[in-house]
Enzyme design. Structure first.
Site, PDB file in Angstrom:
ATOM      1  N   LYS A 127      -1.894  -1.468  -4.160  1.00 33.32           N
ATOM      2  CA  LYS A 127      -2.793  -0.321  -4.110  1.00 33.32           C
ATOM      3  C   LYS A 127      -1.992   0.965  -4.148  1.00 33.32           C
ATOM      4  CE  LYS A 127      -5.782   1.750  -0.794  1.00 33.32           C
ATOM      5  NZ  LYS A 127      -6.222   1.797   0.549  1.00 33.32           N
ATOM      6  N   LYS A 132       0.858  -1.174   0.000  1.00 36.16           N
ATOM      7  CA  LYS A 132       0.000   0.000   0.000  1.00 36.16           C
ATOM      8  C   LYS A 132       0.898   1.228   0.000  1.00 36.16           C
ATOM      9  CE  LYS A 132      -3.655   2.291   2.482  1.00 36.16           C
ATOM     10  NZ  LYS A 132      -4.535   2.272   3.656  1.00 36.16           N
TER      11      LYS A 132
END
Ligand code: PBG
Length: 335
Positions: A254, A201
């Protein structure tokens, strides 16, 4: 003079020919619809920076999931917006919290829909960080207390599983959280609840609209102390490997489009199921360009989602899930 071996165009001439040799498939069953659930009743609150996205109170959420399921999308990812926030994000792990109640309502109304819950404290803490904070060494503002946060994340995951969540998705990026959550879930009898780990992330500017939607902008500082540097890809592979060793079932990258190389590397290096999150800013950019008539929304969305699948994502989390599934069905009917 012709070069027969280079005549790839022969396979591009007609749609049936193209479809015979297509390498990547995009279907509603690959998509996950993120949804925001808020405390209160009869609430449907549009998120200004994400046209088409709303925050729903529980009964409205159940109605929305009826539509999502009718589109062919079989999984949702839930984010909660609590009635009140505090220093330790206590509504995140409250059995009567907004997500826990929403999960119960959804599993009762739509038992066939896979309900994944986001496990993080940032929507629940008054300071907006993803964990419990303490003063940082050397008077440099605040920092998240990793180990104290792990306990609370595990509690959150257990209360979600207890409410009936089909999978939990820790998005906090604390070190050791997957091992901790796996261990505690197993102890509490949830050894068959999978973990979808937000492994890679990035500290991304593309989360801006989400923070408006979830009201989770950090009061001070940023998330660079725990989210990844966009310049790094090897590190993403290391994060994914660690999460898998600690018990993750799916690893996530992400955002999606700016990190397709990372999706591919993680897929090739681990062979594990990979999720990619097409995040709020990616959605809002398409919406804004489409609203101005600068881009063909439907074509751009299909191209984006297909590209994410081509890069190696098994599942794609996208605010466009319901719409894209509808468009895919229309295409299938018009054949
Ligand atoms: C919470 C979380 C965030 C997103 C998913 N989970 C925000 C953040 O890290 O600031 C972003 C999703 C999106 O932008 O669509 N930790």
């Amino acid at each position: 003079m012709t070069f027969p071996a280079t005549r790839l165009r022969r396979l591009r001439r007609t749609k049936p020919l193209r479809e015979l040799v297509r390498e990547t498939e995009l279907a509603p069953s690959h998509l996950v619809q993120p949804l925001f659930v808020t405390a209160g009743e009869s609430v449907r609150e549009p998120v200004e920076s994400m046209p088409g996205v709303e925050r729903f109170s529980i009964s409205e959420l159940v109605g929305e999931v009826t539509e999502v399921a009718a589109s062919g999308v079989r999984a949702v990812l839930l984010f909660g917006i609590p009635a009140s926030k505090d220093e330790t994000g206590s509504e995140a792990y409250d059995d009567e919290g907004v997500v826990q109640m929403a999960v119960r309502a959804l599993k009762e109304a739509h038992p066939e829909v896979v309900v994944i819950t986001d496990v993080c404290l940032c929507e629940y803490t008054s300071h907006g960080h993803c964990g419990v904070v303490r003063p940082a060494a050397g008077h440099r503002g605040v920092e998240v207390d990793n180990d104290l946060t792990l306990e609370l994340l595990a509690k959150t995951a257990i209360s979600h599983a207890n409410a009936g969540a089909d999978a939990v998705a820790p998005s906090d990026m604390m070190d050791g959280r997957i091992g901790m959550i796996r261990h505690q879930l197993d102890e509490e009898g949830f050894s068959s609840t999978p973990i979808v780990a937000y492994s890679a992330k990035y500290a991304s500017a593309f989360y801006g609209p989400f923070r408006e939607a979830a009201d989770s902008t950090p009061e001070s500082g940023d998330r660079r102390g725990y989210q990844m540097d966009p310049a790094n890809a090897e590190e993403a592979v290391r994060e994914a490997r660690l999460d898998l060793e600690e018990g993750a079932d799916v690893v996530m990258v992400k955002p999606a489009l700016p990190y397709l190389d990372v999706v591919r590397r993680v897929k090739d290096a681990t062979g594990a199921p990979v999720a990619a999150y097409h995040v709020s800013g990616e959605y809002s950019m398409l919406k804004a360009a489409a609203a101005n008539g600068w881009i063909d929304e439907r074509a751009a969305v299909m191209e984006s989602l297909t590209a994410i699948r081509r890069a190696g994502a098994d599942m794609v989390i996208t605010y466009y899930a319901k719409d894209a599934a509808g468009w895919l069905r229309e295409e299938a009917i018009s054949r």
